[in-house]
Design an enzyme around this catalytic site. Sequence first.
Site, short mmCIF file in Angstrom:
data_model
loop_
_atom_site.label_atom_id
_atom_site.label_comp_id
_atom_site.label_asym_id
_atom_site.label_seq_id
_atom_site.Cartn_x
_atom_site.Cartn_y
_atom_site.Cartn_z
N SER A 190 -9.52 1.81 3.22
CA SER A 190 -8.68 2.54 2.29
C SER A 190 -7.65 1.66 1.56
O SER A 190 -7.07 2.13 0.57
CB SER A 190 -7.96 3.65 3.04
OG SER A 190 -7.08 3.10 4.00
N SER A 209 -9.48 -0.45 7.57
CA SER A 209 -8.97 -0.32 6.20
C SER A 209 -8.31 -1.54 5.61
O SER A 209 -8.06 -1.58 4.41
CB SER A 209 -7.99 0.85 6.11
OG SER A 209 -8.72 2.02 5.89
N LYS A 221 0.84 -1.20 0.00
CA LYS A 221 0.00 0.00 0.00
C LYS A 221 0.88 1.24 0.00
O LYS A 221 1.92 1.26 0.67
CB LYS A 221 -0.90 -0.04 1.24
CG LYS A 221 -1.90 1.09 1.36
CD LYS A 221 -2.74 0.93 2.63
CE LYS A 221 -3.81 1.99 2.77
NZ LYS A 221 -4.60 1.84 4.02
#
Length: 494
Positions: free
Chosen positions: A155, A179, A80
């Site tokens: 996210s 997330s 990420k």
Amino acid sequence: MRNEVTHWTLAETCRHLEAGDCCSVELVEALLAVIAERDPLIHSYIYLNAEEALDAAREADASRAAGKGGRLLGVPIAVKDVLNVRGQPCRCGSRILKGYTAPYDATVIARLRAEGAIFLGRTNMDEFAMGSTTENSAEGPTRNPWNLERVPGGSSGGSAAAVAAGEALAALGSDTGGSVRQPAAFCGCTGLKPTYGLLSRYGLVAYASSLDQVGTLTKDVEDAALLLSVMAGRDPHDSTSLDTPSVHYSAVEGFDLRGLRLGLPKEYFEGGMEWEVERTIQAAIAVCRELGAEIREVSLPHTALAIPTYYLIACAEASTNLARYDGVRYGYRTPDAADVETLHSRTRAEGFGREVKRRIILGTYALSRGYYEEYYGRAQRVRTLIRRDFEEAFRNCDALLTPTTPTAAYPLGERVEDPLRMYLGDVYTVPANLAGLCGLTVPCGFTKELLPVGLQMLGPALGESVLFRVGGAFQKATAWHRQRPPFPVAGSAR
Ligand code: GLN
């Protein structure tokens, strides 16, 4: 090879590499081919490290030939955009970090690297991890591999979509309020949020420091255990990291759940959940009962306060953490500012997206003089009550079973203009962050529109082994985690 790779778990990949069925270069090439084919539709990656990854694969193959080892030697992993990987951009899905290159490895990255892992690329995310759909990315949204018109969650939506689409064997994410777990549920992956402090936050760009934790998105529980075993442990660079003895986590032992007490928090089942999610969760609970677990009802009386408490604390901490992006030290700088005040304000006005600005404003307000006690102080007290609810519940059970999300993946665009509605979708995930607990989500079925549903398991602090036991047994008894989205996928973006 290309089609096979899309199905491999990390553990299987390691076995293939060891047996000499394939080499790391072939593996990276196969993944790059899948990415080239699928990612124009899905948009999981915002940066590919293709050349360096191939170089690293060549080196790994040479090391293996020379008899050298490493638990993840030559295994590519997606990361990420919120974790620093030396030499790669780290932009957190934001314009304000444009041009920023990570000068060092986050501790979790360094530990993976030490075992031979290769960092294939950066996955898309909501700006600074603020959001639940990946629509708040400055790079544009990611799409759900099960249906291109649906959100992948967020996210860590890029990481979840990459794993689900076979574009990554496994990925790292971060979980401040869900997330990792929520996108894993929306995309049909296994998602782990470890206990607060078990993984170092050094090199993880801060959103809300008392809640943030690095997590994993994998194809099964065994892979989550493998990655955690490599990354866990005390780090002198992060004073909140726990001084735990190094543990070898595993999900391979144990086929049944005999002797385990699993609690159902009654407040989580009192409406608000889509009926298809409810049906699927009830069926999953029945599987756990058949595996020998004793299922009992528990109560978490302060559940209804979790969302307001979380958003207050998260915004307050974000407003101070994000003060550092001033146009001087990192990334983007507005051109031609006449004085320093204009430089700061224009850089921030141009660099941050709408949701990030909304949260900075909310958080600054909640911390301002005269309101601090009323808002932030009160939220901290409620946080203690929420933590005590869990302590009480874990006196009577070993882990909790809950849905991960109240709905399956919803259409892109549905909630961007309605932030409150989006926030409410975090109802089952934020309490674990507020209380510092560990949580695991595993795929447990589909809605009739063929969208995955996730079953969440919550454990006490440092109770990861219990989660792996429950999740491991569940995955031995079911095949939901082995389902892959058909490709080409449904949806109009084809
Ligand atoms: N959706 C939550 C938020 O927007 C959680 C995000 C996260 O865990 N990073 O804050």
